[in-house]
Design an enzyme around this catalytic site. Structure first.
Site, mmCIF file in Angstrom:
data_model
loop_
_atom_site.group_PDB
_atom_site.id
_atom_site.type_symbol
_atom_site.label_atom_id
_atom_site.label_comp_id
_atom_site.label_asym_id
_atom_site.label_seq_id
_atom_site.Cartn_x
_atom_site.Cartn_y
_atom_site.Cartn_z
ATOM 1 N N LEU A 1 -3.200 -77.016 -63.622
ATOM 2 C CA LEU A 1 -4.030 -78.204 -63.865
ATOM 3 C C LEU A 1 -5.144 -78.256 -62.826
ATOM 4 O O LEU A 1 -5.093 -77.541 -61.825
ATOM 5 C CB LEU A 1 -3.146 -79.456 -63.779
ATOM 6 C CG LEU A 1 -1.982 -79.474 -64.780
ATOM 7 C CD1 LEU A 1 -1.082 -80.678 -64.541
ATOM 8 C CD2 LEU A 1 -2.491 -79.486 -66.211
ATOM 9 N N PRO A 2 -6.161 -79.095 -63.027
ATOM 10 C CA PRO A 2 -7.284 -79.107 -62.073
ATOM 11 C C PRO A 2 -6.858 -79.413 -60.636
ATOM 12 O O PRO A 2 -7.247 -78.702 -59.711
ATOM 13 C CB PRO A 2 -8.209 -80.195 -62.636
ATOM 14 C CG PRO A 2 -7.924 -80.209 -64.106
ATOM 15 C CD PRO A 2 -6.454 -79.915 -64.233
ATOM 16 N N LYS B 1 -5.149 -70.179 -50.740
ATOM 17 C CA LYS B 1 -6.069 -70.166 -51.883
ATOM 18 C C LYS B 1 -7.340 -70.953 -51.558
ATOM 19 O O LYS B 1 -8.456 -70.542 -51.880
ATOM 20 C CB LYS B 1 -5.365 -70.767 -53.099
ATOM 21 C CG LYS B 1 -6.251 -71.018 -54.305
ATOM 22 C CD LYS B 1 -6.799 -69.732 -54.898
ATOM 23 C CE LYS B 1 -7.810 -70.021 -55.995
ATOM 24 N NZ LYS B 1 -8.450 -68.803 -56.490
ATOM 25 N N LYS C 1 -13.851 -78.799 -55.211
ATOM 26 C CA LYS C 1 -12.526 -79.355 -54.845
ATOM 27 C C LYS C 1 -11.807 -78.419 -53.875
ATOM 28 O O LYS C 1 -11.270 -78.855 -52.855
ATOM 29 C CB LYS C 1 -11.716 -79.546 -56.144
ATOM 30 C CG LYS C 1 -10.265 -79.912 -56.009
ATOM 31 C CD LYS C 1 -9.267 -78.797 -56.332
ATOM 32 C CE LYS C 1 -9.529 -77.956 -57.518
ATOM 33 N NZ LYS C 1 -8.583 -76.882 -57.781
#
Ligand code: NDP
Length: 293
Positions: free
Chosen positions: A66-67, A169, A238
């Site tokens: 998911l985002p 990440k 993000k």
């Protein structure tokens, strides 16, 4: 016995990852926009859950892609009482380490495990089943997660405890952002001096300044003017924000990544939520008054 796998989030990268999962495991999918799940189920021979609790009830291992971690938290809580002892959530979202630790704690209260498993390699890597997967968590959950992520991975590395996969990440993607910005600025200046972008890249890519951005992204997307949309700039913004917070939380200077966060934030505002990450270079071109070609 092979686990039953539930997959949540059939977006740009989730969908090709789920294709590989469905080839290797008995799979049920759920997607917020259910039509996408029905279409996927029909094409890939996977079952479709109409609700999150239905999927959680059935699966041994649940994968989320998911985002943001906020979306993951929402979906996990929707699962509510359906989570049970021995189940495992593998979160392939590029998430937030602190939020992941909180989700892991919530699941531990139900006897369920959590492994953060963000991926790198883009939609093409996902289609090829060659993603790099970085796992954060503890045994025995790591072994169980490794078995399922192998379906879409070329490389799987256990990097540390819960949240460290997401931290790694975020740092990786902050480096991607820094390289996009720096290469865009440098090439814009060279083109203004009369050096064709292709010639500049020929030299850089045989020299010490090369990166995935100069070797692949700029030739294939900028010089070609193709600008394909595979990874939203909003998602990279993000990720850079998460990296910045990781640096601040660990007391490390964040000068370069701080500037890149500001530039990507402004790019996101100017270009919108659907723009691709490489389109940041359009903003550099606009400010410089030149096209990199
Ligand atoms: P997309 O925006 O293409 O897809 C997002 C998916 O999440 C859709 O299935 C969407 O459902 C679903 N979703 C969004 N919000 C919610 C919510 N609140 N509740 C339930 N479902 C929700 O994103 P990507 O597939 O590109 O990215 C997914 C993750 O993978 C991100 O964290 C991203 O940073 C990461 N990633 C992406 C890469 C890429 O190349 N695209 C590369 C590496 C990592 P709906 O269909 O209803 O919109």
């Amino acid at each position: 016995m092979a686990p039953q796998v539930g997959f949540i989030g059939l977006g740009a990268i989730g969908s090709p990852m789920a294709v590989h999962v469905a080839r290797e495991f008995e799979t049920t999918v759920w997607n917020r926009t259910l039509e996408r799940a029905w279409k996927f189920g029909e094409q890939q021979g996977a079952a479709v859950a109409e609700t999150v609790p239905q999927l959680v009830e059935w699966a041994d291992v649940v994968i989320t892609c998911l985002p943001t971690s906020t979306d993951v938290r929402e979906v996990v809580e929707q699962g509510g009482e359906s989570w049970s002892e021995g189940q495992l959530l593998v979160d392939a979202t590029s998430g937030d380490p602190a939020a992941s630790r909180a989700i892991a704690e919530w699941l531990a209260g139900k006897g369920a495990g959590f492994v953060d498993a963000p991926v790198s390699g883009g939609t093409s890597g996902a289609e090829a089943g060659e993603l790099t997967v970085m796992l954060g968590g503890e045994e025995p959950w790591i072994a169980a997660a490794s078995e399922v992520v192998a379906a879409f991975a070329g490389k799987v590395v256990h990097v540390g405890p819960v949240g460290t996969g997401h931290a790694l990440k975020a740092i990786n993607n902050a480096l991607l952002g820094v390289n996009i910005q720096a290469a865009g600025e440098g090439l814009a200046a060279l083109v203004k001096l009369g050096v064709p972008a292709g010639r500049a890249l020929e030299v850089i890519n045989a020299s010490s300044g090369r990166s995935n951005v100069t070797e692949n992204l700029i030739p294939e997307r900028v010089v070609s003017r193709a600008w394909p949309r595979t990874f939203r700039l909003a998602l990279l913004d993000k990720d850079i924000g998460i990296a910045l917070k990781v640096l601040q939380d660990t007391g490390v200077p964040s000068d370069v990544i701080g500037v890149t966060k500001r530039v990507f934030g402004a790019g996101r505002e100017a270009l919108g939520e659907e723009a691709d990450h490489v389109e940041l270079i359009k903003e550099i071109e606009r400010a410089a008054g030149v096209e990199i070609r």
